[in-house]
Write an enzyme that holds these catalytic residues in place. Structure first.
Site, PDB file in Angstrom:
ATOM      1  N   HIS A  50      28.285  20.311  17.368  1.00  0.00           N
ATOM      2  CA  HIS A  50      27.101  20.882  17.994  1.00  0.00           C
ATOM      3  C   HIS A  50      27.305  22.365  18.313  1.00  0.00           C
ATOM      4  O   HIS A  50      27.524  22.760  19.456  1.00  0.00           O
ATOM      5  CB  HIS A  50      26.741  20.099  19.262  1.00  0.00           C
ATOM      6  CG  HIS A  50      26.074  18.791  18.969  1.00  0.00           C
ATOM      7  ND1 HIS A  50      26.051  17.739  19.848  1.00  0.00           N
ATOM      8  CD2 HIS A  50      25.401  18.366  17.868  1.00  0.00           C
ATOM      9  CE1 HIS A  50      25.391  16.723  19.304  1.00  0.00           C
ATOM     10  NE2 HIS A  50      24.994  17.083  18.111  1.00  0.00           N
ATOM     11  N   GLU A 135      27.130  10.512  19.746  1.00  0.00           N
ATOM     12  CA  GLU A 135      28.336   9.709  19.988  1.00  0.00           C
ATOM     13  C   GLU A 135      27.976   8.362  20.600  1.00  0.00           C
ATOM     14  O   GLU A 135      28.554   7.327  20.242  1.00  0.00           O
ATOM     15  CB  GLU A 135      29.310  10.466  20.898  1.00  0.00           C
ATOM     16  CG  GLU A 135      30.614   9.720  21.093  1.00  0.00           C
ATOM     17  CD  GLU A 135      31.563  10.392  22.061  1.00  0.00           C
ATOM     18  OE1 GLU A 135      32.327   9.655  22.735  1.00  0.00           O
ATOM     19  OE2 GLU A 135      31.558  11.643  22.155  1.00  0.00           O
ATOM     20  N   CYS A 204      38.170  12.623  26.497  1.00  0.00           N
ATOM     21  CA  CYS A 204      39.282  13.133  25.687  1.00  0.00           C
ATOM     22  C   CYS A 204      40.046  14.243  26.406  1.00  0.00           C
ATOM     23  O   CYS A 204      39.541  14.877  27.336  1.00  0.00           O
ATOM     24  CB  CYS A 204      38.785  13.589  24.320  1.00  0.00           C
ATOM     25  SG  CYS A 204      38.023  15.211  24.306  1.00  0.00           S
ATOM     26  N   SER A 232      25.302  20.744  22.974  1.00  0.00           N
ATOM     27  CA  SER A 232      26.714  20.379  23.036  1.00  0.00           C
ATOM     28  C   SER A 232      27.010  19.769  24.395  1.00  0.00           C
ATOM     29  O   SER A 232      27.002  20.460  25.414  1.00  0.00           O
ATOM     30  CB  SER A 232      27.593  21.619  22.813  1.00  0.00           C
ATOM     31  OG  SER A 232      28.921  21.380  23.222  1.00  0.00           O
ATOM     32  N   SER A 233      27.285  18.465  24.412  1.00  0.00           N
ATOM     33  CA  SER A 233      27.511  17.763  25.681  1.00  0.00           C
ATOM     34  C   SER A 233      28.651  18.387  26.465  1.00  0.00           C
ATOM     35  O   SER A 233      28.533  18.639  27.669  1.00  0.00           O
ATOM     36  CB  SER A 233      27.805  16.285  25.413  1.00  0.00           C
ATOM     37  OG  SER A 233      28.145  15.618  26.611  1.00  0.00           O
TER      38      SER A 233
END
Length: 320
Positions: A50, A135, A204, A232-233
């Protein structure tokens, strides 16, 4: 002759780590090497990562971005994005005899494996994440409809009613706010003490490291600039973390979106980049700040990342 006016001093705290993570780096390399190996065009289902700048650069090299496989000709390679895809997507590609490369981040694949393991053990699964994010769509699409319940907030965690509290498990999206997720997990554990957790944190390492660096920077800065795209998360979460730590935080695509007036009352400005934002955008923002201010750049943060992921074997063997 009038002496030139001196620029006001400004300290720029550069968060470390910032920018590309190993999963993003691998996904971009997969597209680049696929174009190099098989020629253009190479099709990519969904944005590979993203970030508008990354996508535009890959388009210029010969990548064609589509939302569904039906937009891809069967005789050209197709790459699945770093966010992961539902099981139905590779199944469709196989049925159409398409050659595909899966650029799903290995840490997202780990969540898929966990969800499958819980399902196979007969557990009801809660996924902590954001509705509609690719996701989340990919993770929920690993299992039959109804097998996974999505929870976004503490309120939803408190209202959730499982079929059997003793056979419950949770997994999470990899790019969430560490602090927000801890609150949601806490609410679930308070109600369901026997809930099965991931063997290792699903959020992550790169998301965690970047949020910790932002906390350190935002504690010392009046303004925080987060370089990344609005879809973009992990970039959106960085801005939220910065605001929570006390800075005025702005999410910007690049130097062209920076309003220098935001910095007029600041003595210290923090700068970071989401995991899908290239370093040249960071340097472009610093260069723009330096047009108005006498900038002193200092790096802030301790974590050093050494993680790397291998490329798909089909690609490395074809390139030899």
């Amino acid at each position: 002759m009038t002496a030139p006016l001196s620029k006001p001093p400004l300290t720029v705290l550069l968060a470390a780590p910032r920018g590309f993570c190993a999963g993003v780096d691998r996904a971009i390399q997969i597209v680049e090497k696929a174009i190099e190996t098989y020629g253009a065009p190479v099709y990519v289902r969904h944005e590979i990562v993203h970030n508008r700048h990354v996508v535009d650069r890959l388009k210029a090299l010969g990548a064609v971005f589509v939302e569904e496989l039906e937009a891809c000709p069967p005789d050209r390679p197709v790459v699945f994005s770093a966010h992961g895809v539902p099981k139905a997507v590779p199944a469709e590609a196989k049925a159409r005899k398409m050659f595909y490369l899966d650029a799903t981040c290995p840490l997202v694949s780990k969540v898929h494996v966990e969800a499958q393991r819980h399902f196979d053990a007969g557990r009801e699964i809660v996924l902590i994440g954001h509705t509609g994010h690719p996701e989340v769509v990919g993770t929920m699409g690993q299992l039959p409809d109804g097998a996974v319940t999505l929870i976004e907030t503490v309120e939803e965690a408190r209202a959730f009613t499982p079929k059997d509290p003793k056979t419950l498990a949770f997994v999470t999206q990899t790019t969430l706010s560490v602090d927000d997720t801890a609150e949601i997990v806490g609410a679930l554990r308070e109600r369901f003490p026997e809930i099965s957790a991931p063997h290792k944190e699903d959020i992550c390492y790169a998301t965690t490291n970047r949020q910790e660096a932002v906390k350190a920077v935002a504690a010392k800065a009046q303004v925080l600039l987060v370089i990344g795209s609005a879809n973009s998360s992990n970039s959106v979460r960085l801005a939220e973390v910065g605001r929570r730590a006390g800075a005025a935080a702005y999410l910007i695509d690049d130097a062209g979106k920076l309003d220098l007036a935001w910095l007029d009352d600041a003595r210290t400005v923090g700068v970071t980049a989401g995991a899908s934002a290239p370093e040249d955008l960071v340097q472009g923002v610093i260069a723009k700040i330096a047009e108005r201010f006498d900038v002193e750049v200092q790096e802030e943060g301790a974590a050093r990342e050494t993680v790397s992921f291998k490329l798909p074997r089909a690609l490395t063997e074809a390139a030899q």
